[in-house]
Structure formats: C-alpha cells, structure tokens
Design an enzyme around this catalytic site. Sequence first.
Site, mmCIF file in Angstrom:
data_model
loop_
_atom_site.group_PDB
_atom_site.id
_atom_site.type_symbol
_atom_site.label_atom_id
_atom_site.label_comp_id
_atom_site.label_asym_id
_atom_site.label_seq_id
_atom_site.Cartn_x
_atom_site.Cartn_y
_atom_site.Cartn_z
ATOM 1 N N ARG A 122 19.154 32.663 30.868
ATOM 2 C CA ARG A 122 19.993 31.562 31.398
ATOM 3 C C ARG A 122 21.145 31.174 30.466
ATOM 4 N NH1 ARG A 122 14.979 30.458 33.215
ATOM 5 N NH2 ARG A 122 14.833 30.717 35.465
ATOM 6 N N LYS A 144 36.383 33.369 31.909
ATOM 7 C CA LYS A 144 36.053 34.021 33.194
ATOM 8 C C LYS A 144 35.338 35.330 32.892
ATOM 9 C CE LYS A 144 39.954 33.909 35.810
ATOM 10 N NZ LYS A 144 40.630 34.234 37.077
ATOM 11 N N GLU A 186 51.522 40.679 30.643
ATOM 12 C CA GLU A 186 50.921 39.337 30.589
ATOM 13 C C GLU A 186 51.688 38.441 29.615
ATOM 14 O OE1 GLU A 186 48.781 38.475 32.787
ATOM 15 O OE2 GLU A 186 48.286 40.505 33.462
ATOM 16 N N LYS A 222 47.525 29.956 27.069
ATOM 17 C CA LYS A 222 46.397 30.170 27.991
ATOM 18 C C LYS A 222 45.339 29.097 27.733
ATOM 19 C CE LYS A 222 43.351 33.008 30.488
ATOM 20 N NZ LYS A 222 42.641 34.225 30.739
ATOM 21 N N GLU A 232 39.377 26.830 37.405
ATOM 22 C CA GLU A 232 40.420 27.412 38.250
ATOM 23 C C GLU A 232 40.561 26.735 39.612
ATOM 24 O OE1 GLU A 232 40.119 31.622 39.189
ATOM 25 O OE2 GLU A 232 42.160 31.904 38.501
ATOM 26 N N ARG A 236 45.420 26.426 36.672
ATOM 27 C CA ARG A 236 45.160 27.791 36.209
ATOM 28 C C ARG A 236 45.767 28.849 37.133
ATOM 29 N NH1 ARG A 236 39.481 29.291 33.221
ATOM 30 N NH2 ARG A 236 39.940 31.458 32.863
ATOM 31 N N ASN A 240 48.699 33.377 37.776
ATOM 32 C CA ASN A 240 48.782 34.477 38.738
ATOM 33 C C ASN A 240 50.218 34.871 39.070
ATOM 34 O OD1 ASN A 240 46.028 34.870 39.131
ATOM 35 N ND2 ASN A 240 45.924 33.084 40.463
ATOM 36 N N HIS A 243 51.050 38.327 40.162
ATOM 37 C CA HIS A 243 49.807 39.082 40.323
ATOM 38 C C HIS A 243 49.448 39.398 41.773
ATOM 39 C CE1 HIS A 243 49.426 38.566 36.106
ATOM 40 N NE2 HIS A 243 48.230 39.112 36.056
ATOM 41 N N HIS A 247 48.807 43.065 42.576
ATOM 42 C CA HIS A 247 47.546 43.594 43.111
ATOM 43 C C HIS A 247 47.794 44.393 44.390
ATOM 44 C CE1 HIS A 247 45.200 40.200 40.934
ATOM 45 N NE2 HIS A 247 45.311 41.266 40.182
ATOM 46 N N HIS A 259 47.894 48.357 35.821
ATOM 47 C CA HIS A 259 47.957 46.944 36.189
ATOM 48 C C HIS A 259 49.259 46.295 35.701
ATOM 49 C CE1 HIS A 259 46.428 42.929 37.010
ATOM 50 N NE2 HIS A 259 46.691 42.589 35.762
HETATM 51 N N1 NAD Z 1 38.437 37.428 32.392
HETATM 52 C C1 NAD Z 1 39.736 37.310 32.551
HETATM 53 O O1 NAD Z 1 40.294 36.212 32.504
HETATM 54 C C2 NAD Z 1 40.533 38.550 32.776
HETATM 55 C C3 NAD Z 1 41.943 38.479 32.720
HETATM 56 C C4 NAD Z 1 42.662 39.658 32.880
HETATM 57 C C5 NAD Z 1 42.001 40.855 33.094
HETATM 58 N N2 NAD Z 1 40.640 40.881 33.157
HETATM 59 C C6 NAD Z 1 39.917 42.146 33.364
HETATM 60 O O2 NAD Z 1 40.196 42.973 32.246
HETATM 61 C C7 NAD Z 1 40.049 44.329 32.648
HETATM 62 C C8 NAD Z 1 41.193 45.125 32.107
HETATM 63 O O3 NAD Z 1 41.177 45.018 30.702
HETATM 64 P P1 NAD Z 1 41.678 46.202 29.787
HETATM 65 O O4 NAD Z 1 43.011 46.653 30.251
HETATM 66 O O5 NAD Z 1 41.521 45.763 28.390
HETATM 67 O O6 NAD Z 1 40.664 47.373 30.211
HETATM 68 P P2 NAD Z 1 39.541 48.203 29.441
HETATM 69 O O7 NAD Z 1 38.590 47.328 28.754
HETATM 70 O O8 NAD Z 1 38.994 49.172 30.411
HETATM 71 O O9 NAD Z 1 40.397 48.992 28.365
HETATM 72 C C9 NAD Z 1 41.298 49.977 28.796
HETATM 73 C C10 NAD Z 1 40.951 51.328 28.148
HETATM 74 O O10 NAD Z 1 41.324 51.244 26.780
HETATM 75 C C11 NAD Z 1 40.252 51.670 25.952
HETATM 76 N N3 NAD Z 1 40.390 50.942 24.699
HETATM 77 C C12 NAD Z 1 40.061 49.662 24.459
HETATM 78 N N4 NAD Z 1 40.452 49.326 23.231
HETATM 79 C C13 NAD Z 1 41.037 50.420 22.684
HETATM 80 C C14 NAD Z 1 41.668 50.680 21.457
HETATM 81 N N5 NAD Z 1 41.831 49.727 20.540
HETATM 82 N N6 NAD Z 1 42.163 51.907 21.237
HETATM 83 C C15 NAD Z 1 42.068 52.875 22.197
HETATM 84 N N7 NAD Z 1 41.505 52.686 23.395
HETATM 85 C C16 NAD Z 1 41.003 51.456 23.629
HETATM 86 C C17 NAD Z 1 39.017 51.354 26.746
HETATM 87 O O11 NAD Z 1 37.939 52.158 26.320
HETATM 88 C C18 NAD Z 1 39.474 51.675 28.153
HETATM 89 O O12 NAD Z 1 39.345 53.053 28.387
HETATM 90 C C19 NAD Z 1 39.959 44.342 34.155
HETATM 91 O O13 NAD Z 1 38.639 44.591 34.546
HETATM 92 C C20 NAD Z 1 40.364 42.929 34.550
HETATM 93 O O14 NAD Z 1 39.740 42.502 35.742
HETATM 94 C C21 NAD Z 1 39.910 39.753 33.002
#
Ligand code: NAD
Length: 351
Positions: A122, A144, A186, A222, A232, A236, A240, A243, A247, A259
């Site tokens: 939990r 999130k 971003e 942020k 949200e 918040r 977007n 976005h 998307h 993205h």
């Molecule tokens: N929670 C939130 O508020 C929020 C906001 C924006 C995005 N997201 C989520 O984040 C995700 C996208 O994040 P992301 O782009 O970091 O994706 P990711 O975590 O998949 O990383 C992208 C790729 O880079 C690689 N990688 C990570 N760090 C590295 C490094 N230092 N050197 C080399 N390779 C590296 C990873 O292994 C992966 O293959 C999505 O799922 C999205 O929905 C969440």
Amino acid sequence: MTNTIHIDAGSGYDVLIGRDLLAQVGERTRRALPKTARIAVFTDTTVQPLYGDAVERSLREAGFETCCFVFPAGERSKNLATVGRFLDFMSEHRLTRRDAVLVLGGGVAGDMGGFAASIYLRGIPFVQVPTTLLAAVDSSVGGKTGVDTAYGKNLTGTFWQPSLVVCDTGTFDSLGVDQVLDGTAEIIKTAAIRDADLFERLEAGALKADPEAVIARCVEIKGEVVASDEKESGLRRILNFGHTLGHAIELKKDYGISHGRAVAIGMLLVTAATRKNGWTESGIYERLLSLISSSGFAVETDVPLEDLCEAARSDKKSEGDSIHIIYLQTIGSCADRTVRFDALYDFLKSE
Ligand SMILES: NC(=O)c1ccc[n+]([C@@H]2O[C@H](COP(=O)([O-])OP(=O)(O)OC[C@H]3O[C@@H](n4cnc5c(N)ncnc54)[C@H](O)[C@@H]3O)[C@@H](O)[C@H]2O)c1
C-alpha cells in the site's frame, strides 16, 4: 555546482541537478530516507550496464542493502505484467514498509517504478534518478505514475510523489539525438507557457551553454504548477501545450515519430491557429518557429489535418464534444479554451 529545487507536493522533496551526482546518490538518499534499510533498484536493460553499478555501489557505501530488477528497455515494457514481476521480486527479497524503491532510467522506468512503489504494501517511498532529459525536466517531478494498457497510454496509475530526485546531467552524454529532442521539446514548451526570460535564454543558446540552469528552472516551473494542482484538475493542464496535436501526430504515424518531434509540430500547429484566430499576439509564432527549427526539429507533418482532428477526438483529455486548447497569449503566458470537435478543422486550417 549542484542546483537544489524544493518541490512542495506530497510531503515535499528535493530535486538535485548537477554533473557527477551518481556517486552521491547513496549519501543523498540516506539523508532523505534515514530509516530505510533496503533499496530495490528498478532499471532497464540499456541503463543498467551504463549506470547501474555506480548507483548500487553508492547506495551500499551509504549503508543500504540493494537488489536490482532489470526490465527490457522501451515503452513496450510499460505494462502491468512488468510491474507484477517487480512486485513479486520485491516480495521475494522481503522488502518491508521500511524499505524503498530507487528508479534509475527514463520516464518509462520512472512511471512504472513509481507506480509499483505506490501499490507495494500500500505504498513505500521511492527515489527517482532520471537518466533522460525528458525524465529530468518532466516525468521525474510531479508524482504521476502508471502504465499503458491494451487500450492506450498511461491509462492505469496513481499520484505518488518521490522522496528525492537526483539528476546527474552527465548521464545525458549517452543519449541519442531523438532522446535529447524529446527533452528539448518539453523545455521549449515550459519556457513558452510560463517564463519569457527562460525563452529568451533558450533563444540565446542556454541549453547548450548551461544545461543545469535550464533544467533547474524547468523543474522549478513544473514544481510550481504541480504544487498548485497536484491531482491535475486545473492549472496542470497547461503542461499539455502542443501535446494533444502531438499525440494525434504520434498516433497517425503509428508511433514512427518520436514524442518530442511530434510535440514540437503540435506546438506550432496550435500557435498558427491561435494567431489566425486572434488569441495569440503577433510575432509569437515566428519566435516559436525559429527556436523550434534552430533546436533541430522538423516543423511540419505530412499527416492531413482531417486525420489529426479525428485522432484528437480520442485524446483522453477531451471532454464530451469539445477539446481543451492550451495556447500562448504571448511568450511566457498561456491560457485554456475549449473548441468543439465539429469546429476544430476550421479552427486549425491555415489562412
Ligand atoms: N509521469 C509523467 O509526468 C510523465 C511525463 C512525461 C512523460 N512520461 C512518460 O515518460 C515516458 C518517456 O520517457 P523517456 O523518453 O525517458 O523514455 P524511456 O524511459 O523509454 O527512455 C528512452 C530510451 O532511452 C534509454 N535511456 C535512458 N537513459 C539513457 C541514457 N542516459 N543513455 C542512453 N540511453 C538511455 C532507455 O533505455 C530507453 O530505451 C513515456 O512512457 C511517457 O508516458 C511521464
């Protein structure tokens, strides 16, 4: 130099930003979680070989016992099955409420590891160590968490704030071009909606010259937005900007566009429309276009506008027969209006 930003959400936590911080992760985590005995590191197959050992070593030096769960890198792993395996892993290692999760990786690791931490027993604490620029400026802050389901992205999740975020900007040296652009989009968005001074600094090349200061300012912004709207329900939503159409482009391109590249075009499409409709001051579109193109993004998509409008309908942020449009009034100031789906095409169509 380490930048420290305090985020006033959950029970409050620090975000540390600087180079060569991985070696300090243990000591910093000890300060944030003084009573924690064991830490389950949650990371992926790309990041573990690069930075996993350094982080686990630092944790052990600070007196933590560690275990490490590694999942296949990429969005396709971001599902309940991976989370289920990690929950079992924590049970096998007998983690208790006194223990914690440390997420090492990008947004995928952060969203899933945070989600697992929020539901294991939990809820146990977690620490984020973002290794992508996108995770640093966006996903690691704000609480999130979640996973994708067969029905769409991020459809299952929780709000669960970390206890600490440690961002070592040296880890970005191993990122590919698209991964850097994901974070850059971003950063431009954050400046455009909230901080004219930051936008000017970006125009002058600050992201290359002083990335730590830029990331710190984005985290601060942020944090302010999240602190005033943790769940949200209002403000918040401004995060977007660009976005919804971004998307829609990703969807219509079958995720064959990154993205960040899609969001950059989304910001331009919406700003062109709001300029045409008199909601955005003149000259703003041109500045946004110039910053986006000089940052290395393409500025157009071949997806027809009709298709984008149709895809925008399925956006989970849509409300009934309308869609929220977050738009720039000027640089550093944005607003939110709704547009009916049946008027969206004309709204977006160029003059
Ligand atoms: N929670 C939130 O508020 C929020 C906001 C924006 C995005 N997201 C989520 O984040 C995700 C996208 O994040 P992301 O782009 O970091 O994706 P990711 O975590 O998949 O990383 C992208 C790729 O880079 C690689 N990688 C990570 N760090 C590295 C490094 N230092 N050197 C080399 N390779 C590296 C990873 O292994 C992966 O293959 C999505 O799922 C999205 O929905 C969440």
